[in-house]
Scaffold this active site. Structure first.
Site, PDB file in Angstrom:
ATOM      1  N   ALA A  66       0.875  -1.170   0.000  1.00 39.13           N
ATOM      2  CA  ALA A  66       0.000   0.000   0.000  1.00 39.13           C
ATOM      3  C   ALA A  66       0.912   1.220   0.000  1.00 39.13           C
ATOM      4  CB  ALA A  66      -0.874  -0.016   1.242  1.00 39.13           C
ATOM      5  N   GLY A 112       0.467  -4.915   0.937  1.00 38.42           N
ATOM      6  CA  GLY A 112      -0.723  -4.931   0.077  1.00 38.42           C
ATOM      7  C   GLY A 112      -0.472  -5.619  -1.257  1.00 38.42           C
ATOM      8  N   GLU A 115      -0.857  -9.198  -0.489  1.00 38.48           N
ATOM      9  CA  GLU A 115      -2.287  -9.384  -0.201  1.00 38.48           C
ATOM     10  C   GLU A 115      -3.102  -9.409  -1.500  1.00 38.48           C
ATOM     11  OE1 GLU A 115      -2.142  -6.154   2.725  1.00 38.48           O
ATOM     12  OE2 GLU A 115      -3.131  -7.519   4.121  1.00 38.48           O
ATOM     13  N   GLU A 135       4.316  -5.381   7.434  1.00 45.99           N
ATOM     14  CA  GLU A 135       3.592  -4.283   8.091  1.00 45.99           C
ATOM     15  C   GLU A 135       4.025  -4.020   9.528  1.00 45.99           C
ATOM     16  OE1 GLU A 135       2.221  -6.421   6.008  1.00 45.99           O
ATOM     17  OE2 GLU A 135       0.776  -5.415   4.720  1.00 45.99           O
TER      18      GLU A 135
HETATM   19  N1  COA Z   1       4.605   3.054  -0.584  1.00 43.19           N
HETATM   20  C1  COA Z   1       5.028   4.219  -1.154  1.00 43.19           C
HETATM   21  N2  COA Z   1       6.146   4.326  -1.865  1.00 43.19           N
HETATM   22  C2  COA Z   1       6.890   3.209  -2.017  1.00 43.19           C
HETATM   23  C3  COA Z   1       6.529   1.974  -1.456  1.00 43.19           C
HETATM   24  C4  COA Z   1       5.325   1.922  -0.723  1.00 43.19           C
HETATM   25  N3  COA Z   1       4.889   0.795  -0.164  1.00 43.19           N
HETATM   26  N4  COA Z   1       7.481   1.069  -1.767  1.00 43.19           N
HETATM   27  C5  COA Z   1       8.392   1.708  -2.516  1.00 43.19           C
HETATM   28  N5  COA Z   1       8.053   3.012  -2.666  1.00 43.19           N
HETATM   29  C6  COA Z   1       8.761   4.062  -3.386  1.00 43.19           C
HETATM   30  C7  COA Z   1       9.962   4.571  -2.608  1.00 43.19           C
HETATM   31  O1  COA Z   1       9.551   5.539  -1.656  1.00 43.19           O
HETATM   32  C8  COA Z   1      10.802   5.153  -3.711  1.00 43.19           C
HETATM   33  O2  COA Z   1      10.243   6.391  -4.094  1.00 43.19           O
HETATM   34  P1  COA Z   1      11.222   7.694  -4.311  1.00 43.19           P
HETATM   35  O3  COA Z   1      12.154   7.275  -5.420  1.00 43.19           O
HETATM   36  O4  COA Z   1      10.270   8.771  -4.709  1.00 43.19           O
HETATM   37  O5  COA Z   1      11.908   7.894  -3.016  1.00 43.19           O
HETATM   38  C9  COA Z   1      10.562   4.184  -4.872  1.00 43.19           C
HETATM   39  O6  COA Z   1       9.340   3.531  -4.575  1.00 43.19           O
HETATM   40  C10 COA Z   1      11.642   3.136  -5.016  1.00 43.19           C
HETATM   41  O7  COA Z   1      11.784   2.439  -3.776  1.00 43.19           O
HETATM   42  P2  COA Z   1      13.164   2.264  -2.991  1.00 43.19           P
HETATM   43  O8  COA Z   1      12.862   2.038  -1.546  1.00 43.19           O
HETATM   44  O9  COA Z   1      14.081   3.400  -3.318  1.00 43.19           O
HETATM   45  O10 COA Z   1      13.719   0.943  -3.681  1.00 43.19           O
HETATM   46  P3  COA Z   1      14.728  -0.099  -3.040  1.00 43.19           P
HETATM   47  O11 COA Z   1      15.170  -0.983  -4.148  1.00 43.19           O
HETATM   48  O12 COA Z   1      15.787   0.585  -2.248  1.00 43.19           O
HETATM   49  O13 COA Z   1      13.858  -0.965  -2.012  1.00 43.19           O
HETATM   50  C11 COA Z   1      11.900  -2.163  -1.258  1.00 43.19           C
HETATM   51  C12 COA Z   1      12.807  -1.789  -2.447  1.00 43.19           C
HETATM   52  C13 COA Z   1      10.686  -2.890  -1.809  1.00 43.19           C
HETATM   53  C14 COA Z   1      12.661  -3.114  -0.290  1.00 43.19           C
HETATM   54  C15 COA Z   1      11.488  -0.877  -0.500  1.00 43.19           C
HETATM   55  O14 COA Z   1      10.950   0.042  -1.444  1.00 43.19           O
HETATM   56  C16 COA Z   1      10.462  -1.087   0.575  1.00 43.19           C
HETATM   57  O15 COA Z   1      10.780  -1.603   1.644  1.00 43.19           O
HETATM   58  N6  COA Z   1       9.209  -0.666   0.333  1.00 43.19           N
HETATM   59  C17 COA Z   1       8.151  -0.693   1.306  1.00 43.19           C
HETATM   60  C18 COA Z   1       7.667  -2.122   1.508  1.00 43.19           C
HETATM   61  C19 COA Z   1       6.602  -2.173   2.572  1.00 43.19           C
HETATM   62  O16 COA Z   1       6.823  -1.960   3.733  1.00 43.19           O
HETATM   63  N7  COA Z   1       5.377  -2.473   2.137  1.00 43.19           N
HETATM   64  C20 COA Z   1       4.261  -2.624   3.020  1.00 43.19           C
HETATM   65  C21 COA Z   1       3.466  -1.377   3.027  1.00 43.19           C
HETATM   66  S1  COA Z   1       2.048  -1.578   4.078  1.00 43.19           S
END
Ligand code: COA
Length: 260
Positions: A66, A112, A115, A135
């Site tokens: 999400a 999400g 999910e 989460e």
């Molecule tokens: N919501 C909003 N933005 C998200 C996102 C999310 N769940 N997951 C990734 N993004 C965005 C990042 O903020 C970043 O945006 P920016 O370039 O404007 O800063 C872009 O997507 C790229 O992500 P980034 O974190 O730089 O890539 P990465 O390769 O370093 O890491 C992940 C990849 C998937 C490990 C990391 O993005 C992450 O942990 N995301 C969140 C996962 C999460 O907790 N999901 C559950 C949400 S309830």
């Protein structure tokens, strides 16, 4: 209909829906959820669509969760509303769709994103896919059905561990635990899903929709799955597809199902 956050294309009776926010790793914001709802609704109503394949754009992510930036300041009430609306509009909606939905998990499927993949009727992963419900690392729990569907697929103990540790499974581990049915090279993912879809398309759409309903009934509180199955089984006897399927068998020819 034109969309801002998703792409929709129909070919050979397969509608492919691609979540298209690659710079945000296809994170599900409110607008994307609304567009997905609309696209699934249209696909279900479209008789030319016999299978839906859901995937994410780019090579890195199916859906990274999400959109955290949208709910970071939410109140208790807003949080509950977010989960309820999302479940109704998208996650339960997809699970109960009459048309089969295959998730082509092409990279990260987190929160999400996992999910959503679990709401689809089954999943195929690319070799680089990583799946988890992180989460609790954000101080919240899965809210789009993850606490319910993950134990259904991987068992209670593994679901507890995955959710508590906020850990990720790689594609092979996901297959080992039954979270995905197949693991294939990323370049072959859509083609592989399409080949399964072609096998589904040979069969009766009405019977498939009733089978989805009966299988889902097994996981619904207060619903007797056996009774659902009996009713759905009986229903099939009144359909054109049943007449065609049985007649074609007896006449030793291939059935041509109308979906009625
Ligand atoms: N919501 C909003 N933005 C998200 C996102 C999310 N769940 N997951 C990734 N993004 C965005 C990042 O903020 C970043 O945006 P920016 O370039 O404007 O800063 C872009 O997507 C790229 O992500 P980034 O974190 O730089 O890539 P990465 O390769 O370093 O890491 C992940 C990849 C998937 C490990 C990391 O993005 C992450 O942990 N995301 C969140 C996962 C999460 O907790 N999901 C559950 C949400 S309830």
């Amino acid at each position: 209909m034109s969309y801002e956050n998703i792409l929709v294309a129909t070919e050979n009776n397969i509608t492919t829906i691609t979540i298209n926010r690659p710079t945000k790793l296809n994170a599900l914001n409110k607008a994307t959820i609304a567009e997905l709802h609309q696209a699934f609704k249209e696909a279900e109503a479209d008789t030319a669509t016999r299978v839906v394949v859901l995937t994410g754009s780019g090579e890195k992510a199916f859906v990274a969760g999400a959109d955290i930036s949208e709910f970071a300041n939410f109140s208790v009430e807003e949080g509950a509303q977010l989960a309820q609306q999302g479940q109704e509009l998208l996650f339960d909606f997809v699970e109960n769709l009459k048309t089969p939905v295959i998730a082509a998990v092409n990279g990260f499927a987190l929160g999400g994103g996992l999910e959503l993949a679990m709401s689809c009727h089954f999943r195929v992963a690319s070799e680089n896919a990583k799946m988890g419900l992180p989460e609790v690392s954000l101080g919240v729990i899965p809210g789009y059905g993850g606490t319910q569907r993950l134990p259904q697929l991987v068992g209670k103990g593994k679901a507890m561990e995955m959710i508590m540790t906020a850990g990720m499974l790689n594609a092979d581990e996901a297959k080992q635990y039954g979270l995905v049915n197949y693991v294939v090279a990323q370049a072959e993912l859509l083609e592989f899903c399409n080949s399964i879809a072609q096998k589904i398309i040979k069969n009766s759409p009405v019977a498939i929709s009733k089978a989805i309903k009966a299988i889902n009934a097994n996981f619904k509180d207060g619903v007797n799955g056996y009774e659902t199955e009996i009713k759905a089984f009986g229903y099939c006897f009144g359909t054109e597809d049943f007449k065609e399927g049985t007649t074609a068998f007896l006449e030793k020819r291939k059935a041509e199902f109308s979906g009625k």
